[in-house]
Design a protein around this motif. Sequence first.
Motif, PDB file in Angstrom:
ATOM      1  N   SER A  87       0.835  -1.209   0.000  1.00  0.00           N
ATOM      2  CA  SER A  87       0.000   0.000   0.000  1.00  0.00           C
ATOM      3  C   SER A  87       0.863   1.250   0.000  1.00  0.00           C
ATOM      4  CB  SER A  87      -0.897   0.028   1.237  1.00  0.00           C
ATOM      5  OG  SER A  87      -1.795  -1.045   1.220  1.00  0.00           O
ATOM      6  N   CYS A  88       0.488   2.201  -0.832  1.00  0.00           N
ATOM      7  CA  CYS A  88       1.188   3.481  -0.869  1.00  0.00           C
ATOM      8  C   CYS A  88       0.788   4.289   0.363  1.00  0.00           C
ATOM      9  CB  CYS A  88       0.840   4.246  -2.147  1.00  0.00           C
ATOM     10  SG  CYS A  88       1.731   5.811  -2.279  1.00  0.00           S
ATOM     11  N   LEU A  89       1.789   4.721   1.115  1.00  0.00           N
ATOM     12  CA  LEU A  89       1.540   5.470   2.342  1.00  0.00           C
ATOM     13  C   LEU A  89       1.738   6.968   2.156  1.00  0.00           C
ATOM     14  CD1 LEU A  89       3.447   3.100   4.774  1.00  0.00           C
ATOM     15  CD2 LEU A  89       0.993   3.131   4.282  1.00  0.00           C
ATOM     16  N   LYS A  90       2.696   7.334   1.332  1.00  0.00           N
ATOM     17  CA  LYS A  90       3.027   8.748   1.181  1.00  0.00           C
ATOM     18  C   LYS A  90       3.655   8.985  -0.182  1.00  0.00           C
ATOM     19  CE  LYS A  90       4.342  12.331   4.212  1.00  0.00           C
ATOM     20  NZ  LYS A  90       3.904  12.605   5.511  1.00  0.00           N
ATOM     21  N   GLU A  91       3.462  10.194  -0.688  1.00  0.00           N
ATOM     22  CA  GLU A  91       4.020  10.578  -1.990  1.00  0.00           C
ATOM     23  C   GLU A  91       4.649  11.956  -1.873  1.00  0.00           C
ATOM     24  OE1 GLU A  91       2.423  11.664  -6.480  1.00  0.00           O
ATOM     25  OE2 GLU A  91       1.236  10.329  -5.224  1.00  0.00           O
ATOM     26  N   ALA A  92       5.779  12.129  -2.529  1.00  0.00           N
ATOM     27  CA  ALA A  92       6.447  13.433  -2.583  1.00  0.00           C
ATOM     28  C   ALA A  92       6.847  13.688  -4.026  1.00  0.00           C
ATOM     29  CB  ALA A  92       7.674  13.445  -1.678  1.00  0.00           C
ATOM     30  N   VAL A  93       6.425  14.829  -4.554  1.00  0.00           N
ATOM     31  CA  VAL A  93       6.741  15.205  -5.929  1.00  0.00           C
ATOM     32  C   VAL A  93       7.809  16.288  -5.895  1.00  0.00           C
ATOM     33  CG1 VAL A  93       5.834  16.162  -8.080  1.00  0.00           C
ATOM     34  CG2 VAL A  93       4.425  14.608  -6.704  1.00  0.00           C
ATOM     35  N   SER A  94       8.907  16.031  -6.590  1.00  0.00           N
ATOM     36  CA  SER A  94      10.049  16.948  -6.662  1.00  0.00           C
ATOM     37  C   SER A  94      10.504  17.434  -5.283  1.00  0.00           C
ATOM     38  CB  SER A  94       9.706  18.154  -7.550  1.00  0.00           C
ATOM     39  OG  SER A  94       9.387  17.734  -8.846  1.00  0.00           O
ATOM     40  N   PRO A  95      10.747  16.499  -4.344  1.00  0.00           N
ATOM     41  CA  PRO A  95      11.161  16.927  -3.008  1.00  0.00           C
ATOM     42  C   PRO A  95      12.608  17.391  -2.988  1.00  0.00           C
ATOM     43  CG  PRO A  95      11.318  14.571  -3.153  1.00  0.00           C
ATOM     44  CD  PRO A  95      10.719  15.049  -4.456  1.00  0.00           C
ATOM     45  N   ASN A  96      12.923  18.247  -2.011  1.00  0.00           N
ATOM     46  CA  ASN A  96      14.322  18.605  -1.819  1.00  0.00           C
ATOM     47  C   ASN A  96      14.967  17.480  -0.999  1.00  0.00           C
ATOM     48  OD1 ASN A  96      14.128  19.123   1.048  1.00  0.00           O
ATOM     49  ND2 ASN A  96      13.170  21.084   0.559  1.00  0.00           N
ATOM     50  N   PRO A  97      16.280  17.445  -0.887  1.00  0.00           N
ATOM     51  CA  PRO A  97      16.942  16.340  -0.183  1.00  0.00           C
ATOM     52  C   PRO A  97      16.463  16.144   1.260  1.00  0.00           C
ATOM     53  CG  PRO A  97      18.545  17.546  -1.466  1.00  0.00           C
ATOM     54  CD  PRO A  97      17.261  18.326  -1.550  1.00  0.00           C
ATOM     55  N   GLU A  98      16.194  17.223   1.967  1.00  0.00           N
ATOM     56  CA  GLU A  98      15.740  17.114   3.355  1.00  0.00           C
ATOM     57  C   GLU A  98      14.355  16.475   3.439  1.00  0.00           C
ATOM     58  OE1 GLU A  98      16.852  20.114   2.027  1.00  0.00           O
ATOM     59  OE2 GLU A  98      18.876  19.876   2.856  1.00  0.00           O
ATOM     60  N   GLU A  99      13.457  16.864   2.549  1.00  0.00           N
ATOM     61  CA  GLU A  99      12.115  16.267   2.521  1.00  0.00           C
ATOM     62  C   GLU A  99      12.191  14.780   2.197  1.00  0.00           C
ATOM     63  OE1 GLU A  99       9.328  19.939   0.909  1.00  0.00           O
ATOM     64  OE2 GLU A  99      10.582  18.851  -0.532  1.00  0.00           O
ATOM     65  N   LEU A 100      13.065  14.439   1.287  1.00  0.00           N
ATOM     66  CA  LEU A 100      13.219  13.047   0.890  1.00  0.00           C
ATOM     67  C   LEU A 100      13.740  12.207   2.054  1.00  0.00           C
ATOM     68  CD1 LEU A 100      13.046  10.871  -1.210  1.00  0.00           C
ATOM     69  CD2 LEU A 100      15.259  11.607  -2.084  1.00  0.00           C
ATOM     70  N   GLU A 101      14.737  12.714   2.745  1.00  0.00           N
ATOM     71  CA  GLU A 101      15.268  11.969   3.881  1.00  0.00           C
ATOM     72  C   GLU A 101      14.226  11.825   4.985  1.00  0.00           C
ATOM     73  OE1 GLU A 101      19.087  11.333   6.746  1.00  0.00           O
ATOM     74  OE2 GLU A 101      19.107  13.049   5.398  1.00  0.00           O
ATOM     75  N   CYS A 102      13.439  12.850   5.213  1.00  0.00           N
ATOM     76  CA  CYS A 102      12.380  12.791   6.220  1.00  0.00           C
ATOM     77  C   CYS A 102      11.362  11.711   5.844  1.00  0.00           C
ATOM     78  CB  CYS A 102      11.712  14.158   6.344  1.00  0.00           C
ATOM     79  SG  CYS A 102      10.470  14.238   7.637  1.00  0.00           S
ATOM     80  N   LEU A 103      11.003  11.639   4.586  1.00  0.00           N
ATOM     81  CA  LEU A 103      10.069  10.633   4.095  1.00  0.00           C
ATOM     82  C   LEU A 103      10.596   9.221   4.357  1.00  0.00           C
ATOM     83  CD1 LEU A 103       7.484  10.068   2.191  1.00  0.00           C
ATOM     84  CD2 LEU A 103       9.182   9.858   0.388  1.00  0.00           C
ATOM     85  N   VAL A 104      11.863   9.013   4.089  1.00  0.00           N
ATOM     86  CA  VAL A 104      12.495   7.699   4.267  1.00  0.00           C
ATOM     87  C   VAL A 104      12.667   7.380   5.748  1.00  0.00           C
ATOM     88  CG1 VAL A 104      14.632   6.408   3.904  1.00  0.00           C
ATOM     89  CG2 VAL A 104      13.632   7.725   2.029  1.00  0.00           C
ATOM     90  N   ARG A 105      13.192   8.312   6.501  1.00  0.00           N
ATOM     91  CA  ARG A 105      13.482   8.105   7.919  1.00  0.00           C
ATOM     92  C   ARG A 105      12.223   7.722   8.707  1.00  0.00           C
ATOM     93  NH1 ARG A 105      16.451  12.708   9.365  1.00  0.00           N
ATOM     94  NH2 ARG A 105      14.451  13.752   9.294  1.00  0.00           N
ATOM     95  N   HIS A 106      11.092   8.265   8.307  1.00  0.00           N
ATOM     96  CA  HIS A 106       9.828   8.009   8.995  1.00  0.00           C
ATOM     97  C   HIS A 106       9.505   6.520   9.046  1.00  0.00           C
ATOM     98  CE1 HIS A 106       5.776   8.867  10.437  1.00  0.00           C
ATOM     99  NE2 HIS A 106       5.332   8.004   9.543  1.00  0.00           N
ATOM    100  N   TYR A 107       9.953   5.760   8.067  1.00  0.00           N
ATOM    101  CA  TYR A 107       9.595   4.334   7.968  1.00  0.00           C
ATOM    102  C   TYR A 107      10.697   3.396   8.435  1.00  0.00           C
ATOM    103  CZ  TYR A 107       5.631   6.253   5.667  1.00  0.00           C
ATOM    104  OH  TYR A 107       4.512   6.997   5.407  1.00  0.00           O
ATOM    105  N   THR A 108      11.748   3.929   9.042  1.00  0.00           N
ATOM    106  CA  THR A 108      12.793   3.065   9.602  1.00  0.00           C
ATOM    107  C   THR A 108      12.409   2.707  11.028  1.00  0.00           C
ATOM    108  OG1 THR A 108      14.096   4.937  10.361  1.00  0.00           O
ATOM    109  CG2 THR A 108      14.635   4.036   8.194  1.00  0.00           C
ATOM    110  N   SER A 109      12.611   1.464  11.368  1.00  0.00           N
ATOM    111  CA  SER A 109      12.353   1.052  12.756  1.00  0.00           C
ATOM    112  C   SER A 109      12.933  -0.318  13.010  1.00  0.00           C
ATOM    113  CB  SER A 109      10.872   1.033  13.054  1.00  0.00           C
ATOM    114  OG  SER A 109      10.132   0.309  12.104  1.00  0.00           O
TER     115      SER A 109
END
Length: 109
Positions: A87-109
């Motif tokens: 299931s798709c949880l989140k989408e980011a269109v043309s994110p800057n590097p910080e937004e992209l890392e935040c998106l990825v980091r959120h799902y690490t555990s």
Amino acid sequence: MKFAGEVELVSGLEQFRAAISSPGASAVYFEAASNLQCKQISPILHTLSNKYPSINFLKVDMEEIPTVASAENVRVLPTFKSYKQGSCLKEAVSPNPEELECLVRHYTS
């Protein structure tokens, strides 16, 4: 087969669906080799894949595999989507590097 810290290049819709349905979270990067912004952000994806090896990183070239992009309703590049259990949880269109890392980091555990 890919190993932790690597970005898997998607070669078809079946492979894509299997990969995003695998255990854990997946971060999918939709790109086009001819797109300048994609060329600029692509190295960041590789850095993040090494920094967050528990995330399954995938890359989809819209010019090579348009069926995947179409099935996922991707219209603007670059687009990043996060998935868990298919299931798709989140989408980011043309994110800057910080937004992209935040998106990825959120799902690490």
